[in-house]
Design an enzyme around this catalytic site. Structure first.
Site, short mmCIF file in Angstrom:
data_model
loop_
_atom_site.label_atom_id
_atom_site.label_comp_id
_atom_site.label_asym_id
_atom_site.label_seq_id
_atom_site.Cartn_x
_atom_site.Cartn_y
_atom_site.Cartn_z
N SER A 160 0.80 -1.23 0.00
CA SER A 160 0.00 0.00 0.00
C SER A 160 0.83 1.28 0.00
O SER A 160 0.31 2.35 -0.30
CB SER A 160 -0.95 0.02 1.20
N LYS A 188 0.95 4.66 6.89
CA LYS A 188 0.42 5.47 5.79
C LYS A 188 1.06 6.85 5.84
O LYS A 188 1.80 7.19 6.77
CB LYS A 188 -1.11 5.63 5.91
#
Length: 229
Positions: free
Chosen positions: A10, A80
């Protein structure tokens, strides 16, 4: 510092699956909060990792987690990039660009090659959100392969991550050795007018009182940049 292993794609190409990153866990203890552009590790805020298998650590990883140099296998952590902080308005329309407080972000330096900054799917790809104080809005660099804030807006935090769930900032890719490198804040987050709070302060009656603080802020930003370099 604590080492974390990257479990998914990701955050490509900034981080690859299997990379080890070093995370600064000390700074948050002194009251520092996440800033836009930083790559942060945080505890699962509301079952984002539902259905994901629990890691099966080897003996070395078990020992490192026991002495605090790696997280335990039971911890549910994600990594993230911080896009919005408290007070920010973050928006995606069409394929992008992504905007923060009305300012378009040039994300070529970190968004995965071939991805568009925004997705046109109806399951969270198009949005406009106001980030509450004490929260952050996070997105993966591999935009079309990241279940991040966009796709968790139905949870109790509406896709936001509470600041108190942030473990720390990832500052170095430490392993494998050929992937070693720092994780600085991209220049796009330094553009003028991005800070909604600062813009509001300039237009307020008390703005004059803030003028003397500007040189100190600039010095602190320069020092921070030099550390990132």
């Amino acid at each position: 510092m604590q080492a974390f292993s990257i479990p998914s794609d990701s955050m490509q190409n900034t981080l690859q699956q299997g990379d080890r990153v070093l995370v600064d866990k000390l700074t948050p203890w002194f009251g520092s909060e996440p800033e836009r552009g930083e790559v942060v590790v945080f505890h699962d805020p509301d079952n984002w990792l539902a259905g994901e298998p629990t890691a099966n650590p080897n003996a070395l990883q078990t020992f490192l987690s026991w002495i605090g140099l790696m997280p335990s296998a039971e911890e549910k952590d994600l990594i993230k990039r911080v896009i919005g902080v408290g007070g920010d308005t973050v928006q995606c329309k069409g394929t992008g660009p992504l905007t923060v407080n009305g300012k378009a972000l040039n994300e070529d330096a970190y968004v995965y090659a071939g991805n568009t900054p925004c997705s046109q799917d109806e399951d969270g790809g198009q949005f406009k959100v106001k980030v509450p104080e004490g929260m952050i809005w996070v997105m993966g660099d591999h935009r079309q392969n990241s279940r991040d804030s966009r796709y968790n807006q139905a949870d109790k935090h509406h896709g936001m991550v509470p600041v108190n769930e942030v473990v720390g900032r990832a500052i170095v890719k430490a392993w494998p050795i050929n992937r070693w490198g720092t994780l600085p804040v991209p220049d796009t987050f330094d553009q003028p007018g991005l800070n909604a709070k600062a813009a509001a302060a300039v237009n307020s009656p008390g703005a004059v009182a803030l003028v003397g603080a500007v040189p100190l802020v600039l010095v602190r930003r320069k020092r921070k940049a030099s550390k990132d370099d």
